[in-house]
Design a protein around this motif. Sequence first.
Motif: not given
Ligand code: S3P
Length: 472
Positions: A51-52, A56, A125, A128, A156, A197-200, A225, A352-353, A376, A380, A428
């Motif tokens: 999905k991530s 992208r 995702t 954001r 955020r 800590a957030s990849a988003q 990630r 995290i998921d 965190e 979700k 989930r």
């Molecule tokens: C994601 C980052 C995670 C994850 C989400 C997908 C992404 O969220 O929980 O399902 O693709 O960057 P956070 O960045 O809020 O931890």
Amino acid sequence: MVTGADFGAPRRPAFPAEPPTKPVSHATEPQPVTASPGAPLRGALRPPGDKSISHRAMILGLLSIGETRIEGLLEGDDVLSTASAARQLGASMERLGDGRWVVRGVGIGGMSDPAETLDFGNAGTGSRLMMGVVGGQPVTATFDGDASLRKRPMRRILDPLLKMGTEIVGEAEGGRVPLTLRGPSEAIPITYETPVASAQIKSAVLFAGLNAPGVTTVIETAATRDHTERMLRLFGAEVVVTPHGPEGHGRAIALTGQPTLRGTGVVVPADPSSAAFPLVAALIVPGSEVTIEGVMMNPLRIGLITTLIEMGGDIERLNEREEGGETVADLRVRASRLKGVGVPAERAPAMIDEYPVLAVAAAFAEGTTRMNGLHELRVKESDRLAAVADGLGANGIDYAIEGDDLIVHGNGSAPRGGGTVATHLDHRIAMSFLVLGLASQHPVSVDDGAMIATSFPSFTLSMRALGATISG
Ligand code: S3P
């Protein structure tokens, strides 16, 4: 492998050659689903695309010049919402076949104001990351989503964007969607340390930094990630990543702004977060042996696999190979006697998921599993800590929450089950408790399985093909 939407009416029509621009519907009837204990699970399955990476790929396709050809795209509702938004912002796209798409982008600075609200449905995702895209470019867009997305914190993302020159021209109470953003003609390059800590957050800042004249740096004290960094490079941007912090756990990611991004090929590997459900199911349903094919093994995504192996899970990594710039492997999983373990907070970004389904695995283990540092999870698709706790309680599983830690006590045998779990629009939560029902003493129901289509549209069909009893 089985593909295609299964139970119930999809949230939107099956995907035609011409992608949708209509907002998703948020008001469909709940779809209750029940999973029952039964025969061992046997066979092979390939989970859907990650999905991530799928989000992208759509976004970078929009921001590139030329064609981006995608294979293995996750055609779940979340990614389709991002595809719709990319179209509304000027991209054109075509679906060539299952998971095969071509996106023609507009390049950085080439987007146009969308005529309608960008409706992201359930997709945190997508919304954001796209806020970062819009926030860095001279375009005005309104973001909205379903009842779950409307509760999720957007401050955020907005905080760093405000520093980069984004204006918020309309916003619901307290930094939630619906909100309207207007980006500057050029973004201001910043150095930003993410507060969680957030990849988003990292990705939103980097996407805004694409239109900044200079270097935008994101500092994260724990590595999350890294798909955005990897894919930005694939599309032609200069991104330098260096270790950060005393023990090198963190990273500084420096992006040189205003590159020319060029469309390219993207192969999307199978999603480890979706693989988690058949993986745990195969471990807890007695006598099972299942192979899960082509799973992405990015070290920043496989905390669950590490944990399950520590618990005594029989998981073999076979046929390791490269796919789309990532290492993938086939996972051979056999039913196992699990034991309780401690899961360190530092592992959270890499899984995290996956905590809801780990909590289910822990209910079958002998002894106590303590999952530390889960704050965190409260923000979700639902308050996952509360939703998991309620689901465990409804099924006779002994648990406690201490601060941000979840503690599950197992006695090495199948828990009672028999409960109905409230999913709070969270895919989930739905899939985790259906997995529980495959191995508990009595069937487990979820009040609404419709959201499963956001990330794993073929979940019930794929699980049934392995021998699972899931009705709904
Ligand atoms: C994601 C980052 C995670 C994850 C989400 C997908 C992404 O969220 O929980 O399902 O693709 O960057 P956070 O960045 O809020 O931890």
